[in-house]
Design an enzyme around this catalytic site. Sequence first.
Site, PDB file in Angstrom:
ATOM      1  N   LYS A  32      10.298  46.029  44.005  1.00 45.96           N
ATOM      2  CA  LYS A  32      11.416  46.310  42.954  1.00 45.96           C
ATOM      3  C   LYS A  32      12.710  44.797  43.377  1.00 45.96           C
ATOM      4  O   LYS A  32      12.845  44.074  44.785  1.00 45.96           O
ATOM      5  CB  LYS A  32      12.527  47.501  43.285  1.00 45.96           C
ATOM      6  CG  LYS A  32      14.007  46.945  42.168  1.00 45.96           C
ATOM      7  CD  LYS A  32      14.848  48.135  43.403  1.00 45.96           C
ATOM      8  CE  LYS A  32      15.718  47.349  44.367  1.00 45.96           C
ATOM      9  NZ  LYS A  32      16.551  46.840  43.665  1.00 45.96           N
TER      10      LYS A  32
ATOM     11  N   CYS B 106      19.665  36.714  57.093  1.00 49.66           N
ATOM     12  CA  CYS B 106      18.994  38.272  58.412  1.00 49.66           C
ATOM     13  C   CYS B 106      19.600  37.276  59.721  1.00 49.66           C
ATOM     14  O   CYS B 106      19.792  37.678  61.018  1.00 49.66           O
ATOM     15  CB  CYS B 106      18.084  38.999  57.975  1.00 49.66           C
ATOM     16  SG  CYS B 106      16.399  37.831  57.556  1.00 49.66           S
TER      17      CYS B 106
ATOM     18  N   GLU C 200      13.053  45.276  57.409  1.00 47.12           N
ATOM     19  CA  GLU C 200      13.426  44.357  58.388  1.00 47.12           C
ATOM     20  C   GLU C 200      14.853  43.982  57.767  1.00 47.12           C
ATOM     21  O   GLU C 200      15.154  44.339  56.837  1.00 47.12           O
ATOM     22  CB  GLU C 200      12.634  42.973  58.185  1.00 47.12           C
ATOM     23  CG  GLU C 200      10.772  43.403  58.368  1.00 47.12           C
ATOM     24  CD  GLU C 200      11.480  43.248  60.244  1.00 47.12           C
ATOM     25  OE1 GLU C 200      12.235  43.211  60.338  1.00 47.12           O
ATOM     26  OE2 GLU C 200       9.662  43.866  60.376  1.00 47.12           O
TER      27      GLU C 200
ATOM     28  N   GLU D 108      27.286  42.032  61.495  1.00 45.68           N
ATOM     29  CA  GLU D 108      26.915  40.961  60.328  1.00 45.68           C
ATOM     30  C   GLU D 108      27.770  41.130  59.605  1.00 45.68           C
ATOM     31  O   GLU D 108      28.390  41.395  58.807  1.00 45.68           O
ATOM     32  CB  GLU D 108      25.673  41.397  60.600  1.00 45.68           C
ATOM     33  CG  GLU D 108      25.100  40.722  59.471  1.00 45.68           C
ATOM     34  CD  GLU D 108      23.634  41.463  58.730  1.00 45.68           C
ATOM     35  OE1 GLU D 108      22.496  40.880  59.130  1.00 45.68           O
ATOM     36  OE2 GLU D 108      23.622  42.361  58.066  1.00 45.68           O
TER      37      GLU D 108
END
Length: 483
Positions: free
Chosen positions: A175, A284, A250, A384
Amino acid sequence: MTQTYENYIGGEWTGSNSGETQDIANPADESDVVSTVPVSSTEETDEAVAAAAEATDEWSGMPGPERGAILRETGEILKSRKDELAETLTREEGKPLGEAEGEVQRAIDIFYYYAEKARDFGGTVKQPSGGRAGLQTKKEPMGVAALITPWNYPIAIPAWKIAPALAVGNTVVIKPAMQAPTVGTMIVEALDEAGIPDGAINLVCGPGSEVGERLTTHDDVDVVSFTGSASVGEHVYDQATNNGKRAQAEMGGKNPTVVMPSADVDKAADIVGAGAFGGTGQACTATSRAIVHEDVYDEFLDAIVDYAESLEIGDGLDRADMGPHVSEDELAGSLEYIDIAQSEGATLETGGEELTGGQYDAGNFISPAVFSDVEPDMRIAQEEVFGPVLAVIPVSDFDEGVEVANDIDYGLSASVVTDRIEEENEFIERSESGVVKVNEKTTGLELHVPFGGLKRSSTNTYREQGDAGLEFFSYIKTVYRNG
């Protein structure tokens, strides 16, 4: 030109059962529709999983070198389409064309790498005791692999999940992220053209709330691999493991670069700037904290401000230094953190403004932001942002620098810039991160070594890439022979 793409289920290209579609717009010019993709639901997801389950015996029973030959041919097809893939990636995700070209080459190299790994993957022979005739291990595929991938590396991350999963004999349902699904779909086109058996690779485009949720809980899915935000990744991992599946996730990062007095300050600014603002900070592993010794703090701050202000912001197809955010929502998120940082007392040295006028009116552009007077406990230094926003934090010595670097919920990538070997070694030992770098940016990875984080950056169960990628998608059977 707008391309129309479909799901790929059981060797057939097919739209969503509802007929619903979504246009994928260029974030640099939202009037430019890159592609149209189906919006699918649990119904199509079930069909894809059923196709993958039906194909497991054929694909896993194919000799490794034959599976490798299909992966190698896939790499060749991607190579022949490299320019098209890079342009499409830039149009749908926004990153500059040079970065897109590098990412496409990485995907090509990943398929070549795992094509060869498929030859060697099998097990080991051990010396038996007690008069046994033989003792060995045999590596087997897990079965059906569900892959849920993000938009920020829309061809590299699908490649580094698909290729090892297929190399060891799993069948796959992927996906892709709906913000940038096109180049991931083009990988599946290449696998189809390379002759992969029907059902060995399946693709379903749709929202995570339906397609992703179904994949993590489906009884016939054996292994789940996710890359994305921490909040979603934690949910995916819990859902998958609660249903008895092997899973890895992750997730995010709040990555530091520690700059020490022995470093060349201009070089340090180049390293931090590339890590912070490359890919519009939408990685990331992006550098979001520069932790700088007070002896060189002011000099470094001047240099990183100059770096940020020197960047050309614009359409990635024009090879600007920094492109747009992938969406209005992502842009709004960065702008919100700009306001939060200022409200907490940080000083905005440069940037942090939504760009308007001319070419900027059609896209999601922001100027790269540098903050000074940042305290380690501020939200700008803890959460973040996922945009081109850099917090510059002063420290009095090396020990404080390491402590500030580690005092965070995340632990993905970290680097130190120093000319002292003892500081290099100590940072490597003390850094609480899955990736540690010396005198280079926190972004950028080698494909043949493991990748993953600590703390909230990862479930820290299995690593991706290299041999670790093969290990995640397989299990070990120990065989005893007697007589």
